[in-house]
Design an enzyme around this catalytic site. Structure first.
Site, PDB file in Angstrom:
ATOM      1  N   ARG A  15       0.587  -1.246   0.057  1.00 49.31           N
ATOM      2  CA  ARG A  15      -0.244   0.213   0.146  1.00 49.31           C
ATOM      3  C   ARG A  15       0.613   0.962   0.475  1.00 49.31           C
ATOM      4  O   ARG A  15      -0.008   2.282   0.271  1.00 49.31           O
ATOM      5  CB  ARG A  15      -1.321   0.083   0.898  1.00 49.31           C
ATOM      6  CG  ARG A  15      -2.151  -0.732   1.318  1.00 49.31           C
ATOM      7  CD  ARG A  15      -2.906  -1.091   1.735  1.00 49.31           C
ATOM      8  NE  ARG A  15      -4.181  -2.170   1.698  1.00 49.31           N
ATOM      9  CZ  ARG A  15      -4.085  -3.437   2.689  1.00 49.31           C
ATOM     10  NH1 ARG A  15      -2.929  -3.630   3.178  1.00 49.31           N
ATOM     11  NH2 ARG A  15      -4.704  -4.302   2.172  1.00 49.31           N
ATOM     12  N   THR A  66       1.822  -5.603   4.498  1.00 50.92           N
ATOM     13  CA  THR A  66       1.692  -5.224   3.270  1.00 50.92           C
ATOM     14  C   THR A  66       1.163  -2.956   3.688  1.00 50.92           C
ATOM     15  O   THR A  66       0.922  -2.189   2.438  1.00 50.92           O
ATOM     16  CB  THR A  66      -0.119  -5.294   2.984  1.00 50.92           C
ATOM     17  OG1 THR A  66      -0.480  -5.143   3.889  1.00 50.92           O
ATOM     18  CG2 THR A  66       0.526  -6.691   2.021  1.00 50.92           C
ATOM     19  N   SER A 122       0.737  -7.924   8.998  1.00 50.76           N
ATOM     20  CA  SER A 122      -0.298  -8.934   8.783  1.00 50.76           C
ATOM     21  C   SER A 122      -0.524 -10.264   9.339  1.00 50.76           C
ATOM     22  O   SER A 122       0.586 -10.172   9.507  1.00 50.76           O
ATOM     23  CB  SER A 122      -0.078  -8.695   7.421  1.00 50.76           C
ATOM     24  OG  SER A 122       0.240  -7.395   7.381  1.00 50.76           O
ATOM     25  N   GLY A 123      -1.462 -10.370   9.476  1.00 48.50           N
ATOM     26  CA  GLY A 123      -1.293 -12.096   9.277  1.00 48.50           C
ATOM     27  C   GLY A 123      -2.412 -12.864  10.288  1.00 48.50           C
ATOM     28  O   GLY A 123      -2.796 -13.472  10.394  1.00 48.50           O
ATOM     29  N   GLY A 124      -3.646 -12.210  10.439  1.00 50.95           N
ATOM     30  CA  GLY A 124      -4.814 -12.450  11.557  1.00 50.95           C
ATOM     31  C   GLY A 124      -5.400 -13.478  11.549  1.00 50.95           C
ATOM     32  O   GLY A 124      -6.010 -13.837  11.871  1.00 50.95           O
ATOM     33  N   ASP A 154     -14.741 -11.323  12.057  1.00 49.41           N
ATOM     34  CA  ASP A 154     -13.952 -10.446  11.071  1.00 49.41           C
ATOM     35  C   ASP A 154     -14.612  -9.396  10.369  1.00 49.41           C
ATOM     36  O   ASP A 154     -13.530  -8.872   9.924  1.00 49.41           O
ATOM     37  CB  ASP A 154     -13.947 -11.720   9.398  1.00 49.41           C
ATOM     38  CG  ASP A 154     -12.429 -11.042   9.138  1.00 49.41           C
ATOM     39  OD1 ASP A 154     -11.346 -11.799  10.231  1.00 49.41           O
ATOM     40  OD2 ASP A 154     -12.019 -10.759   7.826  1.00 49.41           O
ATOM     41  N   ASP A 179     -12.965  -6.394  11.558  1.00 53.66           N
ATOM     42  CA  ASP A 179     -11.298  -5.514  11.981  1.00 53.66           C
ATOM     43  C   ASP A 179     -11.683  -4.630  12.193  1.00 53.66           C
ATOM     44  O   ASP A 179     -11.976  -3.748  11.819  1.00 53.66           O
ATOM     45  CB  ASP A 179     -10.471  -5.885  10.718  1.00 53.66           C
ATOM     46  CG  ASP A 179     -10.228  -6.978  10.587  1.00 53.66           C
ATOM     47  OD1 ASP A 179     -10.198  -8.559  10.292  1.00 53.66           O
ATOM     48  OD2 ASP A 179      -8.302  -7.446   9.937  1.00 53.66           O
ATOM     49  N   ARG A 222     -15.350  -1.603   9.057  1.00 51.31           N
ATOM     50  CA  ARG A 222     -15.894  -3.010   8.649  1.00 51.31           C
ATOM     51  C   ARG A 222     -17.141  -3.145   9.694  1.00 51.31           C
ATOM     52  O   ARG A 222     -17.524  -3.470   8.591  1.00 51.31           O
ATOM     53  CB  ARG A 222     -15.728  -4.166   9.428  1.00 51.31           C
ATOM     54  CG  ARG A 222     -13.180  -3.877   8.722  1.00 51.31           C
ATOM     55  CD  ARG A 222     -13.506  -5.322   6.963  1.00 51.31           C
ATOM     56  NE  ARG A 222     -13.279  -6.689   6.889  1.00 51.31           N
ATOM     57  CZ  ARG A 222     -12.120  -6.727   7.141  1.00 51.31           C
ATOM     58  NH1 ARG A 222     -10.781  -6.431   7.084  1.00 51.31           N
ATOM     59  NH2 ARG A 222     -12.057  -8.752   7.387  1.00 51.31           N
ATOM     60  N   TRP A 235     -13.002  -0.746  -4.109  1.00 49.30           N
ATOM     61  CA  TRP A 235     -11.812  -1.264  -3.318  1.00 49.30           C
ATOM     62  C   TRP A 235     -10.825   0.152  -3.175  1.00 49.30           C
ATOM     63  O   TRP A 235      -9.780  -0.255  -2.972  1.00 49.30           O
ATOM     64  CB  TRP A 235     -11.048  -2.936  -3.517  1.00 49.30           C
ATOM     65  CG  TRP A 235     -10.717  -3.271  -2.769  1.00 49.30           C
ATOM     66  CD1 TRP A 235      -9.513  -3.897  -3.063  1.00 49.30           C
ATOM     67  CD2 TRP A 235     -11.187  -4.338  -2.067  1.00 49.30           C
ATOM     68  NE1 TRP A 235      -9.710  -4.723  -1.390  1.00 49.30           N
ATOM     69  CE2 TRP A 235     -10.630  -5.407  -0.863  1.00 49.30           C
ATOM     70  CE3 TRP A 235     -13.006  -3.729  -1.578  1.00 49.30           C
ATOM     71  CZ2 TRP A 235     -10.861  -5.184  -0.044  1.00 49.30           C
ATOM     72  CZ3 TRP A 235     -12.980  -4.951  -0.084  1.00 49.30           C
ATOM     73  CH2 TRP A 235     -12.011  -5.768   0.710  1.00 49.30           C
TER      74      TRP A 235
HETATM   75 CA    CA Z   1      -9.027 -10.864   9.669  1.00 52.68          CA
END
Ligand code: CA
Length: 591
Positions: A133, A177, A192-194, A323, A325, A347, A493
């Site tokens: 990003r 990212t 990252s990696g949730g 989910d 986040d 979210r 997006w």
């Molecule tokens: Ca997530």
């Protein structure tokens, strides 16, 4: 002779210890980035992440005539999602591409100056496409994170590696990212990696040397560090987590942070608690208070940039189970009522306003339709849950394997995902790229295994309406009212940008880069970039002309995770390029 040498050595030691920027971009440049129209050296076009430019050469009256100045291909067969925000500095555009690539491009000609391609190992585990990003510039270096969870410092002029550090173990599911954040000589990153049972953390390093200054895990029970020693525990062990679940509790800080100089606070968001199956994270019955909230997952967290100590937190979704986040960007702004606040579009479908001083809840209003998991947010800022809309407990099912399936709105990809909203200092409105969709979701048993998906859930995303999923909304943060809505067939997006020219810029998966009237939502201009846009626009002026840039290249989480929606948008082609626009020569000089 000897004395001079010693002085030089002492000076160099002092300099490295203090992380002074060597030429190039200074702390003052970063602090003033929102007002300096000749450069874009921060993610968010200023530390408050407003993505508003005071430029108005391109405006409502002439944007219809805007034309491309140049386009640049990221090359190779590595395409997929291009989610970067370009940086503009000293005649050069710096833009990251998919697969952890970084390009320096001549702003006048569109020709490549250098390219850095991180050599990624086999077995990286990015959950949601091979995106990046954006980068950060400080001093004579440019920094960006790679999909194998490293942070790299490159020489701004040559693109040569100056230092490279490991943020975390990619084999355990960590990746990186987000665009890094620079505050007073520190380079500050999340992780990252949730979806792999990692532990969300924020790390601050000396930008000059890469040496770690502090770390702050965001899940209760984990210990922070300062200057190589243990500092304080995050929260209170087992206050809101049962047993050992906190050890693999998720909360990835994957979207980076913002900084507010007035309160000297950095704000990072934490993702979903792990695993998704919320019944495994419950501590007693709901009647026993808030023991199962799973702090600080699904929260915004205000921190001291010097030490990493937590100053405040606000949890958007306690005992999160869909989910949702809590990572979405937190934007500092001053509304039409003159109050200085934070705003964030979660979210979970609610648009929140928080107090700038202490992060305390001010208000929340829904920004998408038919939210099913909560009827609203109470005066304390706590959701009024619809318990029947929590995916069922598999342990209560006859076979113990699959809990009751429910239809939840928004879908797990969110009322709004990572794509940043923008605030206009002219209209005092937020422009929020949202999506109207839901999902079938159910829970399953799960145990943690390093490097394996840690969900305990299954799901299928479905559209809510026949004619659109994407919906750009103009929201007044003072009233929460939606002033206008622009509907788009495919899910939005891309990032949004506003300008003093009265324009709102947005890209669509269908490939169009669009300029909308900030008061009515009318489309005043659009251009087909050849692939879907999931990037983040920027604007700057150079030699008397205003320029606007955006990366094009369809990808991101929707094609990978979008269920029935992914099937609907399968026809969209991948790509990898950055486009630059300006007014035709005659019109620009006539202004
Ligand atoms: Ca997530």
């Amino acid at each position: 002779m000897k004395r001079i040498l010693m002085t030089a050595a002492a000076l160099s030691l002092a300099t490295s210890g203090m992380a002074l920027a060597k030429g190039g971009v200074t702390e003052a440049d970063i602090a003033g980035d929102d007002a300096n129209t000749s450069q874009v050296v921060t993610n968010g076009m200023g530390r408050h992440l407003q993505r508003f430019s005071p430029l108005d050469q391109i405006n409502k009256d002439n944007v219809a005539d805007m034309v491309p100045a140049w386009a640049f291909s990221f090359g190779g067969e590595k395409q997929r999602g291009q989610e970067a925000q370009p940086l503009i500095y000293d005649g050069v555009m710096y833009v990251t591409g998919s697969y952890s690539r970084l390009y320096a491009i001549d702003l006048k000609t569109g020709e490549e100056i250098w390219q850095y391609d991180a050599r990624l190992p086999e077995g990286i585990l990015p959950c949601c496409d091979v995106v990046n990003r954006g980068a950060a510039i400080y001093g004579d270096k440019i920094y960006f994170g790679t999909l194998d969870a490293r942070i790299v410092a490159l020489d701004l002029k040559s693109g040569k590696v100056v230092w490279k550090k490991k943020i975390a173990d990619y084999k355990a599911g960590y990746s990186y990212t987000a665009a890094p954040l620079i505050v007073k000589g520190l380079i500050i990153t999340g992780n990252s990696g949730g979806e792999f049972g990692i532990v969300g953390e924020v790390q601050a390093r000396d930008a000059e040397t890469g040496e770690m200054v502090w770390t702050r895990p965001v899940i209760e029970g984990h210990m922070g560090t300062l200057n190589g020693k243990e500092s304080t525990m995050t929260g209170t062990l087992n206050a809101t987590w049962p047993g050992d679940m906190w050890k693999t509790g998720g909360g990835a800080t994957w979207l980076g942070g913002s900084y507010d100089a007035e309160t000297d606070t950095i704000v990072f968001g934490a993702g979903n608690p792990a695993p998704w199956n919320s019944h495994l994270r419950a501590a007693g019955e709901p009647s026993e208070g808030n023991k199962g909230d799973n702090l600080y997952a699904a929260s915004r967290i205000g921190m001291d940039p010097a030490t990493g100590e937590i100053k405040w937190h606000y949890q958007t979704t306690p005992r999160e189970g869909w989910d949702y986040d809590g990572v979405n960007e937190v934007v500092a702004y001053e509304g039409s009522d003159g109050e200085k606040r934070w705003a964030t579009a979660d979210r979970n479908g609610f648009f929140y306003v928080l107090n700038r001083e202490d992060g305390k809840f001010v208000s929340a209003t829904p920004f998408v339709k038919d939210i099913s998991w909560a009827t609203g947010i109470d005066d304390e800022g706590r959701p009024e849950f619809v318990e029947d809309n929590r995916p069922g407990n598999p342990a209560s099912a006859a076979d113990g394997k699959k809990g009751e399936t429910i239809f939840a709105v928004p879908s797990f990809l969110g009322g709004k995902n990572w794509m940043p909203m923008a605030f206009s200092q002219n209209t005092k409105m937020f422009y929020v790229p949202s999506n109207e969709w839901g999902m079938d979701i159910w829970n399953e048993p799960i145990t943690y295994k390093k490097g394996a998906a840690y969900l305990g859930a299954g799901f299928t995303i479905k559209p809510l309406f026949e004619d659109h999923i994407g919906s750009l909304k103009a929201i007044d943060p003072v009233s929460g009212d939606i002033k206008w809505e622009y509907k788009n067939a495919a899910p939005l997006w891309s990032g949004v940008m506003t300008t003093a020219g009265g324009l709102v810029f947005l890209g669509t998966p269908e490939g169009h880069f669009k300029a909308l009237d900030d008061e009515t939502g009318e489309v005043l201009w659009q251009f087909q970039t050849g692939s879907g846009i999931v990037g983040q626009p920027v604007t700057w002026d150079m030699d008397g002309n205003q320029y606007i840039a955006v990366a094009s290249g369809w990808g991101g989480a929707v094609p990978l995770w979008g269920g029935e929606v992914a099937k609907q948008v399968k026809y969209l082609n991948q790509g990898g390029s950055v486009w630059v626009f300006k007014l035709p020569r005659k019109m620009a000089s006539a202004n």
